[in-house]
Design a protein around this motif. Structure first.
Motif, PDB file in Angstrom:
ATOM      1  N   LYS A  60       4.547 -11.133 -50.872  1.00  0.00           N
ATOM      2  CA  LYS A  60       3.829 -10.765 -52.077  1.00  0.00           C
ATOM      3  C   LYS A  60       3.287  -9.356 -51.944  1.00  0.00           C
ATOM      4  N   GLU A  61       3.141  -8.671 -53.060  1.00  0.00           N
ATOM      5  CA  GLU A  61       2.530  -7.351 -53.079  1.00  0.00           C
ATOM      6  C   GLU A  61       1.487  -7.312 -54.185  1.00  0.00           C
ATOM      7  N   SER A  62       0.261  -6.947 -53.824  1.00  0.00           N
ATOM      8  CA  SER A  62      -0.808  -6.789 -54.800  1.00  0.00           C
ATOM      9  C   SER A  62      -1.088  -5.296 -54.973  1.00  0.00           C
ATOM     10  N   ARG A  63      -2.136  -5.000 -55.681  1.00  0.00           N
ATOM     11  CA  ARG A  63      -2.454  -3.594 -55.936  1.00  0.00           C
ATOM     12  C   ARG A  63      -2.759  -2.831 -54.643  1.00  0.00           C
ATOM     13  N   ASN A  64      -3.417  -3.498 -53.702  1.00  0.00           N
ATOM     14  CA  ASN A  64      -3.879  -2.807 -52.492  1.00  0.00           C
ATOM     15  C   ASN A  64      -3.220  -3.280 -51.198  1.00  0.00           C
ATOM     16  N   PHE A  65      -2.577  -4.464 -51.219  1.00  0.00           N
ATOM     17  CA  PHE A  65      -2.064  -5.028 -49.977  1.00  0.00           C
ATOM     18  C   PHE A  65      -0.661  -5.590 -50.163  1.00  0.00           C
ATOM     19  N   LYS A  66       0.033  -5.711 -49.020  1.00  0.00           N
ATOM     20  CA  LYS A  66       1.307  -6.418 -48.963  1.00  0.00           C
ATOM     21  C   LYS A  66       1.164  -7.545 -47.936  1.00  0.00           C
ATOM     22  N   TYR A  67       1.820  -8.678 -48.225  1.00  0.00           N
ATOM     23  CA  TYR A  67       1.712  -9.855 -47.364  1.00  0.00           C
ATOM     24  C   TYR A  67       3.104 -10.233 -46.878  1.00  0.00           C
ATOM     25  N   GLU A  68       3.246 -10.366 -45.554  1.00  0.00           N
ATOM     26  CA  GLU A  68       4.569 -10.552 -44.963  1.00  0.00           C
ATOM     27  C   GLU A  68       4.570 -11.680 -43.930  1.00  0.00           C
ATOM     28  N   ILE A  69       5.726 -12.305 -43.788  1.00  0.00           N
ATOM     29  CA  ILE A  69       5.999 -13.226 -42.687  1.00  0.00           C
ATOM     30  C   ILE A  69       6.855 -12.484 -41.660  1.00  0.00           C
ATOM     31  N   LEU A  70       6.566 -12.701 -40.383  1.00  0.00           N
ATOM     32  CA  LEU A  70       7.313 -12.044 -39.312  1.00  0.00           C
ATOM     33  C   LEU A  70       7.759 -13.097 -38.297  1.00  0.00           C
ATOM     34  N   ILE A  71       9.067 -13.150 -38.035  1.00  0.00           N
ATOM     35  CA  ILE A  71       9.636 -14.024 -37.013  1.00  0.00           C
ATOM     36  C   ILE A  71      10.153 -13.158 -35.881  1.00  0.00           C
ATOM     37  N   GLN A  72       9.729 -13.458 -34.642  1.00  0.00           N
ATOM     38  CA  GLN A  72      10.048 -12.589 -33.503  1.00  0.00           C
ATOM     39  C   GLN A  72      10.483 -13.401 -32.281  1.00  0.00           C
ATOM     40  N   PRO A  73      11.752 -13.615 -32.060  1.00  0.00           N
ATOM     41  CA  PRO A  73      12.183 -14.147 -30.756  1.00  0.00           C
ATOM     42  C   PRO A  73      11.882 -13.109 -29.673  1.00  0.00           C
ATOM     43  N   GLU A  74      11.387 -13.570 -28.529  1.00  0.00           N
ATOM     44  CA  GLU A  74      10.918 -12.641 -27.490  1.00  0.00           C
ATOM     45  C   GLU A  74      11.313 -13.132 -26.108  1.00  0.00           C
ATOM     46  N   ILE A  75      11.622 -12.174 -25.241  1.00  0.00           N
ATOM     47  CA  ILE A  75      11.716 -12.457 -23.814  1.00  0.00           C
ATOM     48  C   ILE A  75      10.711 -11.560 -23.104  1.00  0.00           C
ATOM     49  N   ASN A  76       9.876 -12.190 -22.278  1.00  0.00           N
ATOM     50  CA  ASN A  76       8.782 -11.497 -21.606  1.00  0.00           C
ATOM     51  C   ASN A  76       8.991 -11.571 -20.099  1.00  0.00           C
ATOM     52  N   PHE A  77       8.931 -10.416 -19.436  1.00  0.00           N
ATOM     53  CA  PHE A  77       9.103 -10.328 -17.992  1.00  0.00           C
ATOM     54  C   PHE A  77       7.739 -10.024 -17.367  1.00  0.00           C
ATOM     55  N   GLY A  78       7.199 -10.972 -16.616  1.00  0.00           N
ATOM     56  CA  GLY A  78       5.886 -10.788 -16.030  1.00  0.00           C
ATOM     57  C   GLY A  78       5.905 -10.791 -14.513  1.00  0.00           C
ATOM     58  N   LYS A  79       4.889 -10.162 -13.923  1.00  0.00           N
ATOM     59  CA  LYS A  79       4.638 -10.237 -12.477  1.00  0.00           C
ATOM     60  C   LYS A  79       3.200 -10.702 -12.298  1.00  0.00           C
ATOM     61  N   HIS A  80       3.048 -11.808 -11.560  1.00  0.00           N
ATOM     62  CA  HIS A  80       1.745 -12.451 -11.430  1.00  0.00           C
ATOM     63  C   HIS A  80       1.413 -12.684  -9.962  1.00  0.00           C
ATOM     64  N   GLN A  81       0.114 -12.512  -9.646  1.00  0.00           N
ATOM     65  CA  GLN A  81      -0.331 -12.818  -8.285  1.00  0.00           C
ATOM     66  C   GLN A  81      -1.765 -13.335  -8.330  1.00  0.00           C
ATOM     67  N   LEU A  82      -2.014 -14.407  -7.599  1.00  0.00           N
ATOM     68  CA  LEU A  82      -3.370 -14.926  -7.423  1.00  0.00           C
ATOM     69  C   LEU A  82      -4.137 -14.000  -6.487  1.00  0.00           C
ATOM     70  N   LEU A  83      -5.365 -13.626  -6.871  1.00  0.00           N
ATOM     71  CA  LEU A  83      -6.218 -12.794  -6.031  1.00  0.00           C
ATOM     72  C   LEU A  83      -7.353 -13.591  -5.396  1.00  0.00           C
ATOM     73  N   ASN A  84      -7.871 -14.560  -6.115  1.00  0.00           N
ATOM     74  CA  ASN A  84      -9.022 -15.347  -5.654  1.00  0.00           C
ATOM     75  C   ASN A  84      -8.523 -16.613  -4.953  1.00  0.00           C
ATOM     76  N   PHE A  85      -8.560 -16.583  -3.639  1.00  0.00           N
ATOM     77  CA  PHE A  85      -8.071 -17.688  -2.805  1.00  0.00           C
ATOM     78  C   PHE A  85      -8.703 -19.019  -3.213  1.00  0.00           C
ATOM     79  N   TYR A  86      -9.973 -18.982  -3.632  1.00  0.00           N
ATOM     80  CA  TYR A  86     -10.721 -20.207  -3.898  1.00  0.00           C
ATOM     81  C   TYR A  86     -10.549 -20.719  -5.323  1.00  0.00           C
ATOM     82  N   PHE A  87      -9.697 -20.042  -6.123  1.00  0.00           N
ATOM     83  CA  PHE A  87      -9.404 -20.542  -7.467  1.00  0.00           C
ATOM     84  C   PHE A  87      -8.724 -21.908  -7.393  1.00  0.00           C
ATOM     85  N   VAL A  88      -7.905 -22.109  -6.356  1.00  0.00           N
ATOM     86  CA  VAL A  88      -7.279 -23.412  -6.117  1.00  0.00           C
ATOM     87  C   VAL A  88      -8.263 -24.252  -5.314  1.00  0.00           C
ATOM     88  N   LYS A  89      -8.826 -25.260  -5.940  1.00  0.00           N
ATOM     89  CA  LYS A  89      -9.926 -26.014  -5.358  1.00  0.00           C
ATOM     90  C   LYS A  89      -9.412 -27.119  -4.421  1.00  0.00           C
TER      91      LYS A  89
END
Length: 204
Positions: A60-89
């Motif tokens: 939809k488009e109004s006088r001041n704004f436009k309204y849109e739907i967005l579909i985004q397939p994504e692939i995310n490449f992450g690198k993760h490391q635990l820093l707090n040894f005591y997080f695992v109880k």
């Protein structure tokens, strides 16, 4: 990063036949690349970069704004490391072994289907800014102390700025992202990251 953006742009242009069409078609297709990292904390690190395909549809488009739907397939490449040894109880089964395992740097892959809603405000003939909220199901391929392997959700809140050139639109989008599994897995602390994203799209 510049090489990736250049490759991304050349690939995108090669996929699209450039020809004169009406500019009032509600569909727009695009590609984007982004990267980010966790908000500073003492428990973990998480750095990521990602690629998205994008399909926009103007509702939809109004006088001041436009309204849109967005579909985004994504692939995310992450690198993760635990820093707090005591997080695992200690009450965690095999906690000593898991502490050792989780302290290692891990590669994390996430496969996401983002579904978003955009409120866009034109600010000049060829420029606009917008607010985007999206949520989507995802699959993560790696177990960590914060997330079980398998099904989860990705939530994104973003502000963006776009510039139009003929039927092309260039986009810059800072965002915050939260990933968790809504309690469906044994570990659900999730990740919170700040990201920046660059995109290009084409009006059909």
């Amino acid at each position: 990063m510049i090489k990736k953006l250049l490759f991304f742009s050349v690939f995108f242009f090669a996929l699209i036949p450039i020809k004169a069409q009406q500019k009032n078609d509600p569909f727009r297709i695009g590609l984007s690349y982004g990267f980010g990292s966790e908000f500073n904390n003492r428990n973990y690190t998480f750095a990521n970069h990602f690629y998205k395909a994008q399909v926009y549809y103007q509702l939809k488009e109004s006088r001041n704004f436009k309204y849109e739907i967005l579909i985004q397939p994504e692939i995310n490449f992450g690198k993760h490391q635990l820093l707090n040894f005591y997080f695992v109880k200690p009450e965690t089964p095999n906690f000593e072994q898991k502490r050792i395992e989780y302290m290692k740097l891990k590669d994390v892959r996430e496969y996401v289907m983002n579904i978003g809603f955009i409120i866009r405000k034109p600010i000049a003939k060829d420029f606009s800014f917008y607010l985007l909220g999206s949520i989507g199901p995802m699959i993560t391929d790696t177990e960590t102390e914060r997330m079980s392997k398998g099904f989860a959700f990705a939530d994104v809140l973003a502000l963006g700025l776009t510039a139009d050139f003929n039927q092309f639109r260039f986009d810059i989008r800072p965002s915050v992202r939260h990933v968790s599994n809504a309690g469906l897995g044994s570990s659900n602390a999730g990740y919170n990251t700040k990201n920046i994203e660059f995109g290009i799209s084409y009006q059909l």
